[in-house]
Design a protein around this motif. Structure first.
Motif, short mmCIF file in Angstrom:
data_model
loop_
_atom_site.label_atom_id
_atom_site.label_comp_id
_atom_site.label_asym_id
_atom_site.label_seq_id
_atom_site.Cartn_x
_atom_site.Cartn_y
_atom_site.Cartn_z
N ALA A 49 62.03 8.96 7.03
CA ALA A 49 60.83 8.16 7.27
C ALA A 49 60.38 8.40 8.70
N ASP A 50 59.06 8.52 8.92
CA ASP A 50 58.55 8.72 10.28
C ASP A 50 59.00 7.57 11.18
N GLU A 71 50.88 15.68 -2.48
CA GLU A 71 50.67 14.29 -2.83
C GLU A 71 51.75 13.76 -3.78
N ALA A 72 52.20 14.60 -4.74
CA ALA A 72 53.24 14.17 -5.68
C ALA A 72 54.55 13.89 -4.94
N TYR A 73 54.88 14.73 -3.98
CA TYR A 73 56.09 14.54 -3.17
C TYR A 73 55.98 13.24 -2.37
N ASP A 74 54.82 13.00 -1.77
CA ASP A 74 54.62 11.77 -1.00
C ASP A 74 54.73 10.54 -1.89
N ARG A 75 54.19 10.62 -3.11
CA ARG A 75 54.30 9.49 -4.05
C ARG A 75 55.77 9.23 -4.39
N ALA A 76 56.53 10.30 -4.60
CA ALA A 76 57.96 10.15 -4.92
C ALA A 76 58.71 9.51 -3.75
N ARG A 77 58.40 9.94 -2.52
CA ARG A 77 59.03 9.35 -1.33
C ARG A 77 58.69 7.87 -1.23
N THR A 78 57.41 7.55 -1.38
CA THR A 78 56.97 6.16 -1.31
C THR A 78 57.68 5.33 -2.37
N VAL A 88 55.63 0.24 2.39
CA VAL A 88 55.21 1.51 3.00
C VAL A 88 53.73 1.44 3.35
N ILE A 89 53.42 1.84 4.58
CA ILE A 89 52.02 1.96 5.01
C ILE A 89 51.84 3.35 5.59
N ARG A 90 50.69 3.95 5.29
CA ARG A 90 50.40 5.32 5.73
C ARG A 90 49.15 5.35 6.59
#
Length: 126
Positions: A49-50, A71-78, A88-90
């Motif tokens: 996580a950042d 985007e799919a990878y980011d959704r999985a991380r979230t 989670v906030i981006r």
């Protein structure tokens, strides 16, 4: 058991922060933002996580150009972070670089619990 390679990669990322990460870190570090202790490039399960905090359980992600097309990878991380109990906030790099006040304001409102709603009759009588 924690993944040593992931931990080493997180350490490297802390040493080589992007400009937006550096700017946001200056606002968050040392509990400067609402007294919350944030960590940067924190390993959480199979992801980094950042920025994250344990109280409240929060992950802040800064999305740069490298996030385009993943985007799919980011959704999985979230989804993973949320399964672990984190909110989670981006923000985008551009947001952080050009509107830090807006980023901090949005973050503050994200952390403010909603006010309770009352029934149309007002509070319940016991």
């Amino acid at each position: 058991m924690r993944d040593r390679k992931l931990i080493e990669f997180a350490k490297q990322m802390r040493r080589e922060q992007t400009e937006p990460e550096t700017r946001l870190w200056l606002e968050l570090r040392a509990a400067r933002f609402q007294g919350i202790k944030f960590r940067r490039q924190k390993v959480i399960g199979p992801y980094i996580a950042d920025f994250s905090s344990r109280e409240p359980m929060l992950v802040i992600e800064i999305d740069g150009d490298t996030h385009a097309g993943q985007e799919a990878y980011d959704r999985a991380r979230t989804a993973y972070f949320e399964e672990q109990g984190y909110r989670v906030i981006r923000f985008t790099n551009r947001d952080v670089l050009t509107n830090m006040d807006g980023v901090l304001e949005q973050l503050a409102s994200f952390l403010t619990p909603p006010l309770p709603t009352l029934s149309p009759e007002g509070e319940r009588a016991l």
